[in-house]
Structure formats: structure tokens, C-alpha cells
Design a protein around this motif. Structure first.
Motif, PDB file in Angstrom:
ATOM      1  N   LYS A 124      54.674  10.862 -28.825  1.00  6.79           N
ATOM      2  CA  LYS A 124      55.819  10.612 -27.940  1.00  6.79           C
ATOM      3  C   LYS A 124      55.412   9.841 -26.694  1.00  6.79           C
ATOM      4  N   TYR A 125      54.213  10.129 -26.178  1.00  8.55           N
ATOM      5  CA  TYR A 125      53.786   9.515 -24.923  1.00  8.55           C
ATOM      6  C   TYR A 125      52.634   8.525 -25.098  1.00  8.55           C
ATOM      7  N   ARG A 126      52.350   8.160 -26.350  1.00 10.19           N
ATOM      8  CA  ARG A 126      51.277   7.206 -26.587  1.00 10.19           C
ATOM      9  C   ARG A 126      51.637   5.836 -26.017  1.00 10.19           C
ATOM     10  N   ARG A 127      50.692   5.224 -25.341  1.00 10.67           N
ATOM     11  CA  ARG A 127      50.860   3.902 -24.736  1.00 10.67           C
ATOM     12  C   ARG A 127      51.969   3.869 -23.679  1.00 10.67           C
ATOM     13  N   SER A 128      52.236   4.999 -23.082  1.00  7.69           N
ATOM     14  CA  SER A 128      53.199   5.069 -21.984  1.00  7.69           C
ATOM     15  C   SER A 128      52.431   5.192 -20.677  1.00  7.69           C
ATOM     16  N   ALA A 129      52.747   4.340 -19.719  1.00  6.76           N
ATOM     17  CA  ALA A 129      52.010   4.331 -18.455  1.00  6.76           C
ATOM     18  C   ALA A 129      52.179   5.649 -17.699  1.00  6.76           C
ATOM     19  N   LEU A 130      53.403   6.207 -17.731  1.00  5.36           N
ATOM     20  CA  LEU A 130      53.673   7.442 -17.002  1.00  5.36           C
ATOM     21  C   LEU A 130      53.467   8.680 -17.856  1.00  5.36           C
ATOM     22  N   GLY A 131      53.468   8.522 -19.173  1.00  6.06           N
ATOM     23  CA  GLY A 131      53.201   9.640 -20.066  1.00  6.06           C
ATOM     24  C   GLY A 131      54.166  10.792 -19.893  1.00  6.06           C
ATOM     25  N   VAL A 132      53.589  11.997 -19.735  1.00  6.55           N
ATOM     26  CA  VAL A 132      54.383  13.213 -19.638  1.00  6.55           C
ATOM     27  C   VAL A 132      55.339  13.186 -18.452  1.00  6.55           C
ATOM     28  N   ALA A 133      55.028  12.389 -17.444  1.00  9.84           N
ATOM     29  CA  ALA A 133      55.891  12.310 -16.256  1.00  9.84           C
ATOM     30  C   ALA A 133      57.315  11.913 -16.613  1.00  9.84           C
ATOM     31  N   TRP A 134      57.491  11.207 -17.730  1.00  9.11           N
ATOM     32  CA  TRP A 134      58.840  10.813 -18.140  1.00  9.11           C
ATOM     33  C   TRP A 134      59.697  12.019 -18.472  1.00  9.11           C
ATOM     34  N   SER A 135      59.098  13.094 -18.931  1.00  7.86           N
ATOM     35  CA  SER A 135      59.861  14.309 -19.228  1.00  7.86           C
ATOM     36  C   SER A 135      60.421  14.938 -17.966  1.00  7.86           C
ATOM     37  N   VAL A 136      59.799  14.615 -16.827  1.00 12.28           N
ATOM     38  CA  VAL A 136      60.295  15.092 -15.538  1.00 12.28           C
ATOM     39  C   VAL A 136      61.228  14.062 -14.906  1.00 12.28           C
ATOM     40  N   LEU A 137      60.825  12.798 -14.977  1.00  7.02           N
ATOM     41  CA  LEU A 137      61.613  11.740 -14.341  1.00  7.02           C
ATOM     42  C   LEU A 137      62.951  11.499 -15.030  1.00  7.02           C
ATOM     43  N   ASN A 138      62.973  11.570 -16.352  1.00  4.89           N
ATOM     44  CA  ASN A 138      64.198  11.270 -17.084  1.00  4.89           C
ATOM     45  C   ASN A 138      65.359  12.173 -16.687  1.00  4.89           C
ATOM     46  N   PRO A 139      65.211  13.509 -16.704  1.00  3.86           N
ATOM     47  CA  PRO A 139      66.336  14.356 -16.271  1.00  3.86           C
ATOM     48  C   PRO A 139      66.687  14.176 -14.799  1.00  3.86           C
ATOM     49  N   LEU A 140      65.674  13.866 -13.966  1.00  2.00           N
ATOM     50  CA  LEU A 140      65.955  13.642 -12.551  1.00  2.00           C
ATOM     51  C   LEU A 140      66.793  12.384 -12.343  1.00  2.00           C
ATOM     52  N   LEU A 141      66.419  11.307 -13.016  1.00  2.00           N
ATOM     53  CA  LEU A 141      67.163  10.054 -12.889  1.00  2.00           C
ATOM     54  C   LEU A 141      68.573  10.198 -13.449  1.00  2.00           C
ATOM     55  N   MET A 142      68.696  10.880 -14.580  1.00  2.00           N
ATOM     56  CA  MET A 142      70.020  11.112 -15.160  1.00  2.00           C
ATOM     57  C   MET A 142      70.885  11.935 -14.221  1.00  2.00           C
TER      58      MET A 142
ATOM     59  N   LEU B 121      61.171  22.022 -27.712  1.00  3.33           N
ATOM     60  CA  LEU B 121      61.033  23.079 -26.703  1.00  3.33           C
ATOM     61  C   LEU B 121      59.899  22.759 -25.728  1.00  3.33           C
ATOM     62  N   VAL B 122      58.822  22.165 -26.238  1.00  4.29           N
ATOM     63  CA  VAL B 122      57.713  21.756 -25.366  1.00  4.29           C
ATOM     64  C   VAL B 122      58.193  20.709 -24.364  1.00  4.29           C
ATOM     65  N   ASN B 123      58.951  19.727 -24.840  1.00  4.65           N
ATOM     66  CA  ASN B 123      59.483  18.702 -23.936  1.00  4.65           C
ATOM     67  C   ASN B 123      60.443  19.313 -22.924  1.00  4.65           C
ATOM     68  N   TYR B 124      61.227  20.292 -23.360  1.00  8.74           N
ATOM     69  CA  TYR B 124      62.148  20.972 -22.447  1.00  8.74           C
ATOM     70  C   TYR B 124      61.381  21.705 -21.345  1.00  8.74           C
ATOM     71  N   ALA B 125      60.232  22.268 -21.715  1.00  9.09           N
ATOM     72  CA  ALA B 125      59.426  22.990 -20.722  1.00  9.09           C
ATOM     73  C   ALA B 125      59.031  22.065 -19.569  1.00  9.09           C
ATOM     74  N   PHE B 126      58.722  20.803 -19.881  1.00 12.66           N
ATOM     75  CA  PHE B 126      58.385  19.847 -18.825  1.00 12.66           C
ATOM     76  C   PHE B 126      59.628  19.473 -18.001  1.00 12.66           C
ATOM     77  N   SER B 127      60.779  19.437 -18.653  1.00 15.08           N
ATOM     78  CA  SER B 127      62.006  19.111 -17.910  1.00 15.08           C
ATOM     79  C   SER B 127      62.366  20.219 -16.926  1.00 15.08           C
ATOM     80  N   LEU B 128      61.866  21.432 -17.166  1.00 13.41           N
ATOM     81  CA  LEU B 128      62.111  22.526 -16.216  1.00 13.41           C
ATOM     82  C   LEU B 128      61.426  22.254 -14.875  1.00 13.41           C
ATOM     83  N   ILE B 129      60.391  21.410 -14.899  1.00 12.63           N
ATOM     84  CA  ILE B 129      59.756  21.010 -13.640  1.00 12.63           C
ATOM     85  C   ILE B 129      60.758  20.233 -12.794  1.00 12.63           C
ATOM     86  N   ALA B 130      61.549  19.394 -13.451  1.00 14.09           N
ATOM     87  CA  ALA B 130      62.584  18.642 -12.733  1.00 14.09           C
ATOM     88  C   ALA B 130      63.624  19.585 -12.152  1.00 14.09           C
TER      89      ALA B 130
END
Length: 283
Positions: free
Chosen positions: A48-66, A139-148
Motif C-alpha cells: 500500500k505504501y511502497r514507493r510513497s514519499a510520505l508512506g504511512v503518513a498518508w493514513s493520517v493526512l488523508n482523513p485530516l484533509l478530507m 483495520l490496520v489502516n484504520y488504526a493509523f487514521s485514529l491518530i488523525a
């Protein structure tokens, strides 16, 4: 050579190196399923995060931006906010992340059997592993969105109360509900590929029919009655109760969530188990 007598050699030079039956080199059946699930979840996470500059951070940034976009549109322009909502941005992000968990779980679970076709044709493995693995990956991705969610609470100075300890219980019930749906959709999509397109339409309709970005107060009476039996809204309500409104979910809500989770799992598993022996003929 018969599989039962086949051997696996230990590395050369190892003290007391001996051959042992191949069957002893594998995990016991239950442990093997869990090991496969862990490996597949890890693989999905890395891909999911391969070759992504921000990697896991997108799981936090995406819900915040939305949340920022939706809060600006629905509270400022469309006036979907309400005095009954303590904090509209937090109201939005809880609803949006919960829906994302449902959508990611069911979309992944629906295509899990078809996606594992090459593996199922070569290796004998329990087929239920694949829908369950997709739900756990979501569920793992959701866990990171809880940071947001936590960052929004921190920004608006909304305290985290002991009621937040109920969050894992709600997540467990929702996970069971999503696994049940994924079982059903995975089986259906094997025989009817149109299900994959139809489910996207259903999810879109489900989004607008659920008070995610608007409050329930604006709905007519018959729609309010419908929401009492809308599982997505019930799960969102549970999470909003413990994080936003900081109140104990009602007994009625608990009962409905448990029933939806068990009924979904029961129906989904029965449909999946009844037809799984035919999967290999259609994938």
C-alpha cells in the motif's frame, strides 16, 4: 515420494543434523492459518505504501484533509452543522473514518478470493483466510487514521475520557460485521462478477443515506426511523458517543450492534462455506 515420508534436511554443519518429516516442518493447521493471515496483512501494508514519499503518513493526512474540505463545505456553505454537535470537524472525521473502514474492508474482502486465484490453484489452504485478512488489513489502516482523530481532539482541546476504553469493543463488533459482509460478497463475486460493480453503487447510496457529513435532525421522520436500523450509522453513533459526546452508548444501541454483527457473520459464513468448494471451478 510420498508426502508423509518426504524429509526436510537441516543446514549442513549443524550439530546433530537430522532429517525430519516434512509435516513436522509446518505449523499445526490453526497456527498455519494465523501465520498466513499475518504474512498477507504485512504484505498488503507494505504494498500500500511502497514507493510513497510520505508512506504511512498518508493514513493520517488523508482523513485530516478530507475533514478540512468537508467541514468547510458542509458547515460554511451548506449549513449542515447543528448546535447539537459539540464539534463538527470531529463529528465529520469520526463518521468518515468509520465509513472508510467499512468500504475498505468490504471492497478488499469482496475481491479476496478472485485475487488469490493463482495461490488457491496451487496450495491447499482454508479459503476463509483471504476475506478475513482483507478486513484485518483495513483495520490496520484504520488504526493509523485514529491518530488523525486524536490530533483533532487535541487541537480542539476535547479531552479523552475513560469511555474511550469502549472503542476496542465497538471496533471488534464492527470487524465481525465486516467479516460477515466480506464472506458474502467474496462468495457472490466469484459466481457473479457484476456484484463488484453493484457494490460500488450500494456504497455510494449508503454514504448519502447515512448522517456522516450532516446531522440526523435534518432528515424527515421516516428516514430517522430507517437510521435506527442502519448498521453503518449505528457504528458511527457508537464511536461518536464515546469520543465526541462522551456518553455511554445506550443499551438499545449495544443490542442492535451485537445483533447486526452476529447476523452478518452467521449469514456470510453460511453462504461462503456452502459454496466454497465450487470456487476453484469459477476463478
Amino acid at each position: 515420494m510420498d508426502d508423509k515420508t518426504a524429509t526436510v534436511e537441516t543446514p549442513e554443519g549443524e550439530e546433530g543434523a537430522k532429517s525430519k518429516p516434512r509435516e513436522d516442518a509446518w505449523y499445526p493447521p490453526k497456527q498455519r492459518d494465523l501465520a498466513v493471515i499475518r504474512q498477507l496483512v504485512s504484505k498488503d501494508f507494505k504494498l500500500k505504501y511502497r514507493r510513497s514519499a510520505l508512506g504511512v503518513a498518508w493514513s493520517v493526512l488523508n482523513p485530516l484533509l478530507m475533514m478540512i474540505v468537508m467541514a468547510a463545505v458542509f458547515s460554511s456553505f451548506m449549513k449542515f452543522g447543528s448546535d447539537s454537535v459539540v464539534n463538527f470537524p470531529l463529528y465529520l472525521i469520526i463518521g468518515n473514518t468509520t465509513f472508510t473502514l467499512l468500504a475498505d474492508s468490504t471492497n478488499g474482502g469482496m475481491g479476496s478470493i478472485l485475487g488469490a486465484a493463482s495461490l488457491l490453484k496451487k496450495v491447499k489452504i482454508n479459503r476463509w483466510v483471504f476475506p478475513v485478512q482483507k478486513v484485518l488489513s483495513a483495520l490496520v489502516n484504520y488504526a493509523f487514521s485514529l491518530i488523525a482523530v486524536a490530533l483533532v481532539m487535541l487541537f480542539f482541546r476535547i479531552p479523552l475520557t475513560p469511555l474511550a476504553l469502549l472503542l476496542p469493543v465497538g471496533l471488534l463488533l464492527m470487524t465481525v460485521f465486516c467479516i460477515g459482509l466480506s464472506f458474502f460478497l467474496a462468495a457472490a463475486s466469484v459466481f457473479f462478477r457484476d456484484v463488484m460493480h453493484l457494490w460500488g453503487v450500494i456504497l455510494t447510496a449508503w454514504t448519502y443515506a447515512t448522517p456522516i457529513f450532516y446531522v440526523i435532525d435534518i432528515l424527515p421522520g421516516w428516514m430517522k426511523t430507517f437510521e435506527n436500523f442502519n448498521p453503518l450509522y449505528l457504528f458511527i453513533t457508537f464511536f461518536r458517543d464515546v469520543l465526541l459526546f462522551q456518553r455511554v452508548p445506550t443499551l438499545s444501541l449495544w443490542i442492535r450492534l451485537i445483533l447486526f454483527a452476529l447476523v452478518s457473520l452467521g449469514i456470510g459464513y453460511v453462504v461462503f462455506h456452502r459454496h466454497e468448494h465450487k470456487f476453484i471451478l469459477f476463478i
